[in-house]
Each structure stands twice: as structure tokens, then as C-alpha cells.
Design an enzyme around this catalytic site. Structure first.
Site, PDB file in Angstrom:
ATOM      1  N   ASN A 218      -7.786 -49.076  35.470  1.00 52.81           N
ATOM      2  CA  ASN A 218      -7.134 -50.378  35.564  1.00 52.81           C
ATOM      3  C   ASN A 218      -5.618 -50.239  35.589  1.00 52.81           C
ATOM      4  O   ASN A 218      -5.035 -49.542  34.760  1.00 52.81           O
ATOM      5  CB  ASN A 218      -7.563 -51.277  34.407  1.00 52.81           C
ATOM      6  CG  ASN A 218      -9.054 -51.551  34.413  1.00 52.81           C
ATOM      7  OD1 ASN A 218      -9.770 -51.208  33.477  1.00 52.81           O
ATOM      8  ND2 ASN A 218      -9.547 -52.152  35.480  1.00 52.81           N
ATOM      9  N   ASP A 247     -16.110 -53.908  28.920  1.00 52.67           N
ATOM     10  CA  ASP A 247     -16.613 -55.284  28.918  1.00 52.67           C
ATOM     11  C   ASP A 247     -17.505 -55.548  30.124  1.00 52.67           C
ATOM     12  O   ASP A 247     -18.015 -56.656  30.291  1.00 52.67           O
ATOM     13  CB  ASP A 247     -15.468 -56.293  28.879  1.00 52.67           C
ATOM     14  CG  ASP A 247     -14.476 -56.138  30.024  1.00 52.67           C
ATOM     15  OD1 ASP A 247     -14.654 -55.213  30.852  1.00 52.67           O
ATOM     16  OD2 ASP A 247     -13.513 -56.925  30.097  1.00 52.67           O
ATOM     17  N   HIS A 250     -13.839 -55.164  33.580  1.00 52.23           N
ATOM     18  CA  HIS A 250     -12.775 -54.254  33.997  1.00 52.23           C
ATOM     19  C   HIS A 250     -13.326 -53.022  34.697  1.00 52.23           C
ATOM     20  O   HIS A 250     -12.676 -52.454  35.585  1.00 52.23           O
ATOM     21  CB  HIS A 250     -11.932 -53.818  32.794  1.00 52.23           C
ATOM     22  CG  HIS A 250     -10.942 -54.832  32.336  1.00 52.23           C
ATOM     23  ND1 HIS A 250     -11.300 -55.938  31.599  1.00 52.23           N
ATOM     24  CD2 HIS A 250      -9.598 -54.914  32.511  1.00 52.23           C
ATOM     25  CE1 HIS A 250     -10.222 -56.658  31.334  1.00 52.23           C
ATOM     26  NE2 HIS A 250      -9.175 -56.059  31.880  1.00 52.23           N
ATOM     27  N   ASP A 273      -8.477 -54.087  24.608  1.00 54.82           N
ATOM     28  CA  ASP A 273      -7.401 -54.742  25.363  1.00 54.82           C
ATOM     29  C   ASP A 273      -7.469 -56.256  25.150  1.00 54.82           C
ATOM     30  O   ASP A 273      -7.092 -57.040  26.019  1.00 54.82           O
ATOM     31  CB  ASP A 273      -7.497 -54.394  26.858  1.00 54.82           C
ATOM     32  CG  ASP A 273      -6.198 -54.664  27.619  1.00 54.82           C
ATOM     33  OD1 ASP A 273      -5.127 -54.620  26.994  1.00 54.82           O
ATOM     34  OD2 ASP A 273      -6.274 -54.925  28.829  1.00 54.82           O
ATOM     35  N   LEU A 306      -6.537 -59.781  36.382  1.00 52.38           N
ATOM     36  CA  LEU A 306      -7.109 -59.640  35.052  1.00 52.38           C
ATOM     37  C   LEU A 306      -5.992 -59.477  34.025  1.00 52.38           C
ATOM     38  O   LEU A 306      -5.027 -58.745  34.252  1.00 52.38           O
ATOM     39  CB  LEU A 306      -8.047 -58.438  34.988  1.00 52.38           C
ATOM     40  CG  LEU A 306      -9.438 -58.607  35.612  1.00 52.38           C
ATOM     41  CD1 LEU A 306     -10.167 -57.268  35.651  1.00 52.38           C
ATOM     42  CD2 LEU A 306     -10.268 -59.635  34.854  1.00 52.38           C
ATOM     43  N   GLY A 308      -5.999 -58.666  30.260  1.00 53.23           N
ATOM     44  CA  GLY A 308      -6.644 -58.327  29.005  1.00 53.23           C
ATOM     45  C   GLY A 308      -8.082 -58.800  29.001  1.00 53.23           C
ATOM     46  O   GLY A 308      -8.685 -59.042  30.051  1.00 53.23           O
TER      47      GLY A 308
END
Length: 382
Positions: A218, A247, A250, A273, A306, A308
């Protein structure tokens, strides 16, 4: 003061003892042994594992690290124990010099006043930026991105009483290599992130002292078959630990499993994050002064980037298990590796002489209890 927990499935996390007994004395693990004893709290087969360690978290439950108030760091710790976190590193995003200086000062204060009965232990501060590449800024405010300045960093270092543990930097920006060498000599963990670095540029940074990758894949140059870039360099270098946001947003399950297959569990450090929206309903929030919309638990800037996550460490472990990764290895990534990656030897593992920081989970991997220094700091109501 002695505490005995027995009839548990103990993950040290590298070994599994079932049934097992753990003996704690004055906040320290005194003994771990096989079998069940009469004099102890019967956990009825529940899982005991090291407390989770989140080394990259921006906020939760309405609290934001960039607000920089010591009371807010304490409140973050108080809420995180609900999710089995016993230690964490609050993480800033790119901000003004004045605000980063203020945050550094506040972190130094709260670490000095820390009391384990108030919540998760604060291990220091992670500066994610401001010395990053604007091309890979992600959810970072471009107004405050700047070139590495060791003199400026030393102001943060002194203000924090030496409590800055990690810094994320793009190795290709002007002056980065010398900066990495300087902060490494202070014992600060250097992470490569928000970067468009080539393989060669990343390798130079690793040689200079960088030992972690900030949320692998990322906000960094990806792998190309003729230029494997910073991702390839970090995967290849056995001295580099790999942050991963699991998650399943990501990173896809396929890439998580591929990295796990390539490097195994001992180099992957789970991070959340997480931002201030974590634990709260969907809606509008901020991250480092930028507006964030949270919908379906997914955090994005207004342009769709995105920003976090709303991930928690217990959920990250469940996600890994759901895609086929063994629980033992998921627990290693949530405790043992994060501790090892920042040089902490007496947390992240259950063995005699270590701090009695641990979590009790049920068969559904729900956090039932959290202990810090042998003290019960959270218990779920049945």
C-alpha cells in the site's frame, strides 16, 4: 501476589501447550507447565496467547494521534484492551512542524506517567512521514510533505525524551540515505513507505539501516517483472519485517497468502492502520486534517483514496484464520513479530521472566479477558 490460570490452551505463541497452566508473580511470568492444577482459575480450555502489539495505529473510538493530547493517548490504550492489545505505538501522519513537535512532547509525558491499570502500554511514537514521496502520499496531506531534515527530527526526538520508536520515510527522496543512517544510530526503527523507490534505491536504504516496510504494497511502487521495486527488495531482504493490513480490503486474501508462503510468519507484523472511526459508526471523520468518509467500515478520502482502516487486531487474526492461515501463525504475527521488529524482548511471548501481558480468547477468537503486567484490565460481560 500470585495468579494461576489453568486448564488453558496456551500459545506461547511459538509453542502450543494443551492443557496448560501459567503462573504469574508480581506481574511477571513465573512458570508455564503442561497439565491442569487444582489451585488456579479454571479457563475450561480457553486460549491464552501473548497480548497483541499494534505498532501502526492512528486512532480509535474517536481519538486521533494527531490531536496530540496525552489524555487521548491514554484513552486509546484504555479502549484497545477490548481487542486484546496490550501494547501499541500511536502513529502520526504528515503534519506541520509545530504539531509534530507538540505530539512528540505529549507522548514523552504520557510514557513517563504510564500506569498499566489504565490501558495498553504505549511503546513510543511512530512518525509516518513527513519525509515521504508526494507521488505515493496516499492519505497524507501534501501541504506538509518535505525533504528529510535530521535537525528537525532531533527536535522531535528531544521533545519526546527519546520516545520516537519508528519513522516511515521514502528512501528515494533527496537526503534520505544519510537521514536513515543518522536515525538508525539513535536506535530508531526506520520503515520504508509512501515510496516510489526502485529496487536499487530500496536496497541502499536497507543497507543504511531500514528494517521494516510500512503497510507492504500500500502506497508504494509495486512489483513489475523487470523492476521488482521496493516491494521486491523488502520481500527479498531477510532483515526486513513486513507490516500488513489484513482487513481483506487493503490486501486481497491471495496476496496475503502469497507473502505468507514466501516469507513465513516470522517476518510479518500485523498492523491495523486504524483511524479514529474504529469502533464507531459509519460517517465523516478526519485524518491529519483531511476529510474521511467511512462507509461499510471502509475509510476513504473524498477522492476515493483508502485512508487507514477500522480494523482491530482481534479481527485481523480472525481474517487470517478465515483464509486458511493457522491460528498459531496468526498469533505470532500479532505479538511475537511486532515485538521482535522493534527490539522488545519481554513482551510478545509467554515465557518465564517476561511481562505477564496476555489475552484470553474463546473458541470463536473473541477476546474474553486482557491482562497487562498480570493485572486484569478488561473482561467481557457474558
Amino acid at each position: 501476589m500470585e495468579l494461576i490460570l489453568t486448564n488453558a490452551k496456551i500459545y506461547t505463541p511459538t509453542e502450543i501447550i494443551e492443557p496448560g497452566t501459567i503462573v504469574i508473580e508480581d506481574g511477571i511470568i513465573k512458570q508455564i507447565m503442561e497439565g491442569k492444577v487444582k489451585d488456579g482459575i479454571d479457563l475450561e480450555g480457553k486460549i491464552v496467547a501473548p497480548g497483541f502489539i499494534d505498532t501502526h495505529i492512528h486512532g480509535c473510538y474517536g481519538f486521533d494521534a494527531n490531536d496530540g493530547e496525552s489524555s487521548r493517548f491514554q484513552m486509546m490504550g484504555k479502549m484497545l484492551v477490548r481487542h486484546g492489545v496490550t501494547s501499541f505505538i500511536p502513529t502520526t501522519v504528515t503534519d506541520s512542524h509545530e504539531n509534530l513537535l507538540r505530539i512528540s512532547r505529549e507522548v514523552g509525558k504520557i510514557i513517563e506517567k504510564y500506569k498499566e491499570d489504565k490501558g495498553a502500554r504505549i511503546l513510543g511514537l511512530h512518525l509516518e512521514g513527513p519525509y515521504i514521496n508526494p507521488k505515493k502520499k496516499g492519505a497524507q496531506n501534501p501541504e506538509y510533505i518535505r525533504k528529510p531534515d535530521f535537525g528537525e527530527f532531533m527536535e522531535y526526538w528531544k521533545a519526546s525524551n527519546g520516545s520516537i520508536r519508528e519513522i516511515t520515510i521514502a528512501p528515494e527522496v533527496e537526503g534520505a540515505i544519510e537521514f536513515i543512517e543518522n536515525v538508525t544510530r539513535l536506535g530508531v526503527i526506520v520503515q520504508l513507505g509512501h515510496t516510489d523507490a526502485t529496487y536499487e534505491e530500496a536496497k541502499r536504504a536497507i543497507i543504511a539501516g531500514a528494517t521494516k516496510a510500512t503497510h507492504l504494497f500500500n502506497a508504494m511502487r509495486g512489483i513489475h517483472h523487470r523492476e521488482v521495486g521496493v516491494v521486491g527488495a523488502c520481500l527479498e531482504s531477510e532483515s526486513v519485517y513486513l507490516e500488513m493490513i489484513c482487513d481483506l480490503i487493503h490486501l486481497s486474501p491471495q496476496i496475503i497468502k502469497l507473502v505468507y508462503k514466501l516469507v513465513g510468519p516470522y517476518r510479518i507484523a500485523l498492523v491495523t492502520d486504524a483511524i479514529s472511526a474504529t469502533g464507531l459508526p459509519d460517517g465523516r471523520y478526519t485524518l491529519g486534517g483531511l476529510d474521511v468518509i467511512v462507509q461499510g467500515g471502509i475509510c476513504r478520502l473524498l477522492d476515493g483514496t483508502l485512508a487507514g482502516s477500522t480494523l482491530t487486531m482481534d479481527k485481523a487474526i480472525k481474517n487470517l484464520v478465515s483464509i486458511g492461515i493457522p491460528l498459531r501463525d496468526a498469533l505470532i504475527m500479532a505479538s511475537y513479530v511486532p515485538a521482535k521488529a522493534i527490539g522488545e524482548r519481554d513482551i510478545g511471548i509467554l515465557r518465564p521472566g517476561c511481562k505477564a501481558d496476555f489475552v484470553v480468547l474463546d473458541d470463536n477468537l473473541i477476546v474474553v479477558q486482557t491482562y497487562i503486567n498480570g493485572r486484569l484490565v478488561f473482561e467481557r460481560n457474558t
